[in-house]
Design a protein around this motif. Structure first.
Motif, short mmCIF file in Angstrom:
data_model
loop_
_atom_site.label_atom_id
_atom_site.label_comp_id
_atom_site.label_asym_id
_atom_site.label_seq_id
_atom_site.Cartn_x
_atom_site.Cartn_y
_atom_site.Cartn_z
N TYR A 263 0.91 -1.14 -0.04
CA TYR A 263 -0.05 -0.13 0.04
C TYR A 263 0.80 1.31 -0.06
O TYR A 263 2.02 1.06 0.37
CB TYR A 263 -0.84 -0.02 1.30
CG TYR A 263 0.06 -0.04 2.52
CD1 TYR A 263 0.09 1.12 2.91
CD2 TYR A 263 0.31 -0.98 3.26
CE1 TYR A 263 0.57 1.37 4.30
CE2 TYR A 263 1.08 -0.96 4.31
CZ TYR A 263 1.19 0.37 4.79
OH TYR A 263 1.92 0.51 6.04
N THR A 272 -3.58 0.10 -3.18
CA THR A 272 -3.53 -1.21 -2.61
C THR A 272 -3.07 -2.01 -3.81
O THR A 272 -4.00 -2.10 -4.45
CB THR A 272 -4.64 -1.63 -1.60
OG1 THR A 272 -4.71 -0.45 -0.51
CG2 THR A 272 -4.19 -2.99 -1.14
N THR A 273 -2.16 -3.08 -3.73
CA THR A 273 -1.99 -3.90 -4.73
C THR A 273 -1.67 -5.27 -3.99
O THR A 273 -1.13 -5.50 -2.79
CB THR A 273 -0.68 -3.48 -5.41
OG1 THR A 273 0.66 -3.53 -4.35
CG2 THR A 273 -0.68 -2.40 -6.24
N SER A 275 -1.23 -9.36 -5.01
CA SER A 275 -0.81 -10.33 -6.10
C SER A 275 -1.79 -11.58 -6.01
O SER A 275 -2.07 -12.08 -7.38
CB SER A 275 0.53 -11.19 -6.14
OG SER A 275 0.55 -11.89 -4.80
N ASP A 312 -6.87 3.25 -5.53
CA ASP A 312 -6.54 2.35 -6.66
C ASP A 312 -6.33 0.99 -6.06
O ASP A 312 -5.46 0.81 -5.23
CB ASP A 312 -5.30 3.02 -7.13
CG ASP A 312 -5.29 4.25 -7.99
OD1 ASP A 312 -6.71 4.63 -8.32
OD2 ASP A 312 -4.51 5.11 -8.06
N THR A 314 -5.68 -2.95 -6.96
CA THR A 314 -5.29 -3.94 -7.85
C THR A 314 -5.05 -5.43 -7.35
O THR A 314 -4.56 -5.33 -6.38
CB THR A 314 -3.89 -3.54 -8.45
OG1 THR A 314 -4.10 -2.05 -8.95
CG2 THR A 314 -3.41 -4.70 -9.59
#
Length: 338
Positions: A263, A272-273, A275, A312, A314
């Motif tokens: 983040y 925040t991403t 996988s 955002d 992902t």
């Protein structure tokens, strides 16, 4: 010569003990009488050591009051505060505050959000340049340790809990801030961190709450166990309190794993991403009483809501394994749901 050296040693030892007593007295005066008027601090057992650069406070009770209303905004109680490894050389020569370890043992925090809305001036002021202590170049800490903590955030009305968790344990390594870093949305940087907690609860709407049995964050992997999202009322009670059709939800997830969780901020926008998200053995029950009238207000579809999130987000991959969904409808002319 030996007598002279002995006299010097005696003077140094006496001077050190005098300095130790003076520093302890000055620190006590500062904590007892020179804090801002909206901060109330009580403690027992102050232990300061100039030789090792350490400070210990026991049975600490801290209250922070709102400046405008004088109501209590934050309460902190902890069994012990340990500070070790203060470098005097860094302060005197390089104007850096460098600490070894800070430990907070059994902290209990209660936070009460203010009912008063932020003024335009305060909102505008939040975008102004943040001030770093003028006489310092940087502040750094090797290790921050929080053990067996509790956190409670009340609702703005103050009559019920909005969020809470217990057995909170946090470790952060290589924390630092300076005149440049403090201007960022996140005013500090750290190298590694871990967190664990139990009995997480969040009141997310008038009808829904979230509960998590345990959570553990390590190496950017967040593991959640016993996740539950459920309507606060039973099916029968919900039908009595709603004036238009609303769904009853009961979601149980025994295990949920979030990998490569990261983040931060892109400019002013939070991101925040992730996988991969893995959900195992989820069980979702949706019940809808069709007897009340439809809610005819405009309600955007989920696709629109996802595209217009205030952050955002992902998520590269999502796995849902061995899970089930059940939907029940109670029709206007039926005696039982189906």
């Amino acid at each position: 010569v030996l007598i002279f050296l002995a006299i010097i040693v005696v003077i140094v030892i006496i001077g050190f003990f005098v300095l130790q007593r003076w520093a302890t007295k000055e620190l006590t005066i500062l904590l007892d009488h020179k804090l801002p008027p909206n901060i109330h601090l009580q403690y027992q057992g102050l232990d300061l050591s100039l030789f090792s650069g350490s400070l210990k406070l026991q049975n600490v009770a801290l209250e922070i009051h709102n400046k405008d209303t004088a109501s209590v905004s934050t309460k902190l109680n902890l069994d012990q505060l340990d500070l070790k490894g203060l470098s005097y050389w860094q302060i005197l020569i390089n104007k850096n505050i460098k600490l070894g370890t800070i430990k907070l043992i059994s902290p209990k925090v209660i936070y009460q959000p203010s009912l008063k809305a932020a003024s335009k001036d305060s909102v505008a002021g939040s975008k102004s340049e943040k001030k770093f202590p003028a006489k310092l170049n940087s502040i750094s800490l090797d290790h921050l340790v929080i053990s067996d903590g509790q956190f409670t955030m009340m609702k703005k009305t103050g009559d019920s809990i909005g969020l809470s968790l217990s057995n909170l344990n946090i470790t952060l390594d290589d924390i630092k801030s300076n005149k440049e870093i403090i201007q960022n949305k996140i005013p500090l940087k750290y190298a590694n961190g871990t967190m664990s907690a139990e009995n997480f609860y969040a009141d997310i709407s008038p009808l829904l709450d979230v509960r998590i049995g345990s959570l553990n964050l390590k190496n950017k992997t967040l593991d959640l166990k016993e996740v539950a999202l459920k309507t606060k009322y039973s099916k029968e009670e919900l039908s009595k309190v709603i004036t238009s059709q609303r769904a009853y939800l009961d979601l149980k997830i025994p295990e949920l794993s979030i990998k490569d969780f990261d983040y931060g901020f892109h400019g002013e926008r939070f991101f925040t991403t992730i996988s991969e998200i893995s959900v195992n053995n989820a069980d979702l029950l949706v019940f809808r009483d069709r007897r009340p009238p439809d809610d005819m207000r405009y309600k955007p579809l989920y696709g629109y809501l996802l595209k217009h999130l205030p952050i955002d987000l992902t998520i590269a991959k999502a796995n849902v394994v061995n899970s089930k969904v059940a939907v029940e409808l109670l029709m206007a002319k039926a005696s039982e749901s189906g």
